[in-house]
Design a protein around this motif. Sequence first.
Motif, short mmCIF file in Angstrom:
data_model
loop_
_atom_site.label_atom_id
_atom_site.label_comp_id
_atom_site.label_asym_id
_atom_site.label_seq_id
_atom_site.Cartn_x
_atom_site.Cartn_y
_atom_site.Cartn_z
N THR A 138 1.02 -1.07 0.16
CA THR A 138 0.12 -0.11 -0.07
C THR A 138 0.93 1.35 -0.06
OG1 THR A 138 -1.65 -1.19 1.43
CG2 THR A 138 -1.84 1.09 1.03
N PHE A 150 -9.51 3.57 -3.87
CA PHE A 150 -8.14 2.41 -3.54
C PHE A 150 -9.06 1.18 -3.41
CE2 PHE A 150 -6.51 -0.40 -0.67
CZ PHE A 150 -4.83 -0.22 -1.12
N GLY A 164 -6.59 -2.10 3.15
CA GLY A 164 -7.78 -1.10 2.97
C GLY A 164 -7.69 -0.18 4.36
N ALA A 167 -4.61 2.28 3.71
CA ALA A 167 -5.45 3.24 2.48
C ALA A 167 -6.14 4.39 3.20
CB ALA A 167 -5.75 2.46 1.45
N ALA A 168 -7.16 3.83 4.11
CA ALA A 168 -7.94 4.92 4.64
C ALA A 168 -7.29 5.78 5.41
CB ALA A 168 -9.20 3.98 5.46
N VAL A 174 -12.09 3.84 0.26
CA VAL A 174 -11.60 2.36 0.11
C VAL A 174 -12.82 1.49 -0.31
CG1 VAL A 174 -10.34 0.30 1.24
CG2 VAL A 174 -9.41 2.93 1.65
N PHE A 193 -14.59 0.03 5.56
CA PHE A 193 -14.41 0.56 4.23
C PHE A 193 -15.54 1.12 3.74
CE2 PHE A 193 -11.16 -3.02 3.12
CZ PHE A 193 -10.30 -2.71 3.89
#
Length: 333
Positions: A138, A150, A164, A167-168, A174, A193
Amino acid sequence: MAENNLRILLRARPEGRVGPEHFEVSEAPPPAPRPGEALLRNRFLSLDPYMRGRMSAAKSYSAPVEIGAVMEGQCVAQVEEDPTGRFQRGDWVLGGFGWQRFSAVPAAGLRKLEEDGAPMTTALGVLGMPGTTAWVGTTELARPRPGETFVVSAASGAVGSVAGQIAARMGARVVGIAGGPEKCAFVREELGFGECVDHRGEDFAERLRAACPEGIDAYFENVGGAVQKAVFPLLNDFGRVAFCGMVAEYNDAEPAPGPNLMQLVRKRLSLRGFIVSDHPRAFADWRRIGGGWVRDRSLRYREEVVKGLDKAPEAFMGLLAGKNFGKLVVEVT
Ligand SMILES: NC(=O)c1ccc[n+]([C@@H]2O[C@H](COP(=O)([O-])OP(=O)(O)OC[C@H]3O[C@@H](n4cnc5c(N)ncnc54)[C@H](OP(=O)(O)O)[C@@H]3O)[C@@H](O)[C@H]2O)c1
């Protein structure tokens, strides 16, 4: 010591789907430590998709398990006896001790696990190899920017669930992809997410498109196959794909036809594969960063613990068919 060493050996190399006929359950006396070795009792064994590759003789980044040898795997173990005096009986250690109850290994190379508030099983999952994979893929390859979309497949699993959440934290929107309504609900409600799309439901490709109205800027690829086919047309110009794995294809006897790679040119995409073991420093970095998030409960994770080493082959076959729900671990004893 009265107990025998239960071991799972590779009996035959699968051509296609893995079955019980490829494993052999064997019992032998526990190994006697040679000079410099410690005797370990494995407590937890990690089951991971890469083990399918180790069962095959096809050329890969790592050598295959020999026929008749103990299946490879990472374990959290306790020291039973250490004649070298480096470790106390009961100390926790992490290493590739294999699908067996006992192992004798050089004490000098053993990595001690400190009891730091995170359960020992997390060293095999969220804070171990899978979590570190999510961190590298990531932050170094997919590199989502604030506001970007993403997407991650196998989103409820060991790697995807962590990717995830990272990424958040980096500010991306996400979208997860997972198999079945129960896993999707977990991804949305527990992992937080923005969206999760069920790849086993009807009209998957259309529902994924609807969940990504502005296209996909970064994709964390865990699955391949039909999921990849639905993701690729949605990639935006200059999109990044972190190729982590393609578990849907590990049981295929022949590689599936690939996507139309002309998209790479038209969209100026960046596609990069990676193997987490090429990033040795990331393991300690992630244990420090992710460990803090696990302890303050801002990083969520799920484990599926199967009891009994003899259940490992069946559990591993289920992993390759999407039957596990969370990081798959075997409680050995
Ligand atoms: N590059 C590296 O260094 C590295 C390191 C670790 C892991 N990996 C890769 O990361 C990926 C995820 O590994 P993990 O340990 O986190 O496993 P996991 O997600 O905990 O378990 C595997 C999941 O894959 C999905 N799956 C299995 N068969 C499928 C199929 N035929 N079609 C679609 N989905 C299928 C299932 O989830 P759903 O039911 O939700 O589809 C299943 O639960 C794998 O590809 C693995 O090889 C790579």
